[in-house]
Write a protein that holds these residues in place. Structure first.
Motif, PDB file in Angstrom:
ATOM      1  N   LYS A 172      37.191  22.750 184.932  1.00 56.93           N
ATOM      2  CA  LYS A 172      35.882  22.099 184.947  1.00 56.93           C
ATOM      3  C   LYS A 172      35.021  22.707 183.841  1.00 56.93           C
ATOM      4  CE  LYS A 172      31.877  21.472 187.920  1.00 56.93           C
ATOM      5  NZ  LYS A 172      31.258  21.884 189.192  1.00 56.93           N
ATOM      6  N   PRO A 173      34.316  21.891 183.058  1.00 56.75           N
ATOM      7  CA  PRO A 173      33.434  22.441 182.014  1.00 56.75           C
ATOM      8  C   PRO A 173      32.371  23.347 182.621  1.00 56.75           C
ATOM      9  CG  PRO A 173      33.707  20.083 181.733  1.00 56.75           C
ATOM     10  CD  PRO A 173      34.339  20.439 183.040  1.00 56.75           C
ATOM     11  N   ILE A 174      32.128  24.481 181.961  1.00 57.60           N
ATOM     12  CA  ILE A 174      31.161  25.430 182.509  1.00 57.60           C
ATOM     13  C   ILE A 174      29.797  25.324 181.860  1.00 57.60           C
ATOM     14  CG2 ILE A 174      32.867  27.101 183.257  1.00 57.60           C
ATOM     15  CD1 ILE A 174      32.282  28.687 180.728  1.00 57.60           C
ATOM     16  N   THR A 191      26.280  23.567 180.521  1.00 58.94           N
ATOM     17  CA  THR A 191      25.364  22.524 180.975  1.00 58.94           C
ATOM     18  C   THR A 191      24.824  21.701 179.817  1.00 58.94           C
ATOM     19  OG1 THR A 191      23.553  24.113 180.894  1.00 58.94           O
ATOM     20  CG2 THR A 191      24.645  23.801 183.016  1.00 58.94           C
ATOM     21  N   ASP A 210      28.370  22.590 175.057  1.00 56.80           N
ATOM     22  CA  ASP A 210      29.277  23.451 175.816  1.00 56.80           C
ATOM     23  C   ASP A 210      30.255  22.687 176.701  1.00 56.80           C
ATOM     24  OD1 ASP A 210      28.000  25.605 174.730  1.00 56.80           O
ATOM     25  OD2 ASP A 210      26.610  25.849 176.403  1.00 56.80           O
ATOM     26  N   THR A 262      35.888  25.553 179.092  1.00 53.44           N
ATOM     27  CA  THR A 262      36.238  25.630 180.507  1.00 53.44           C
ATOM     28  C   THR A 262      36.526  27.069 180.883  1.00 53.44           C
ATOM     29  OG1 THR A 262      38.583  25.295 180.092  1.00 53.44           O
ATOM     30  CG2 THR A 262      37.255  23.303 180.449  1.00 53.44           C
ATOM     31  N   MET A 263      36.665  27.315 182.173  1.00 53.03           N
ATOM     32  CA  MET A 263      36.950  28.669 182.642  1.00 53.03           C
ATOM     33  C   MET A 263      38.319  29.139 182.154  1.00 53.03           C
ATOM     34  SD  MET A 263      35.707  31.198 184.260  1.00 53.03           S
ATOM     35  CE  MET A 263      34.467  30.775 185.423  1.00 53.03           C
TER      36      MET A 263
END
Length: 127
Positions: free
Chosen positions: A20-22, A24, A28, A32-33
């Motif tokens: 999941k994209p981290i 906001t 960015d 991802t994580m």
């Protein structure tokens, strides 16, 4: 039973999603994580240490440079890792392949050599 239900519910609610994209902001979105987790193949220490920085290059006092040149390669490496790269004795021990006690002992011996070369046995150093 209630503990297991509560634990399962918590894990479902707060699932760890690594892709999941981290970010906001729109810039960015692609991070991802998974991108932030270090790969076991890439050793960050090797990348940091591969820089050509040595203590001799970072010291301006000529007597200290001469004192550093009297050390053997292992002592120089230990001092470089400890003072330039801020690595602990345990981290250096893993890198070099010795025990952390041996690293601490070698570091203290190297510093004692430098002190005696400069003439600082009594705490008085000449420039």
């Amino acid at each position: 039973m209630d503990y297991d239900k509560k634990n399962r519910k918590y894990n479902q609610k707060y699932a760890l999603i690594l892709d999941k994209p981290i970010g906001t902001s729109p810039d960015d979105v692609s991070v991802t994580m998974v991108d932030l987790i270090a790969s076991p193949d890439a050793e960050i220490d090797d990348l940091i240490i591969s820089k050509s920085d040595t203590l001799e290059e970072n010291v301006s006092q000529s007597s200290l440079i001469r004192a550093l040149r009297t050390l053997n390669d292992r002592e120089k490496e230990i001092l470089n890792l400890a003072y330039l790269h801020n690595m602990s004795d345990r981290a250096i021990a893993l890198k070099v392949g010795l025990s952390h006690q041996a690293i601490g002992k070698a570091r203290k011996k190297a510093l004692a050599k430098i002190r005696s070369y400069i003439g600082g046995k009594n705490g008085v150093y000449d420039n």
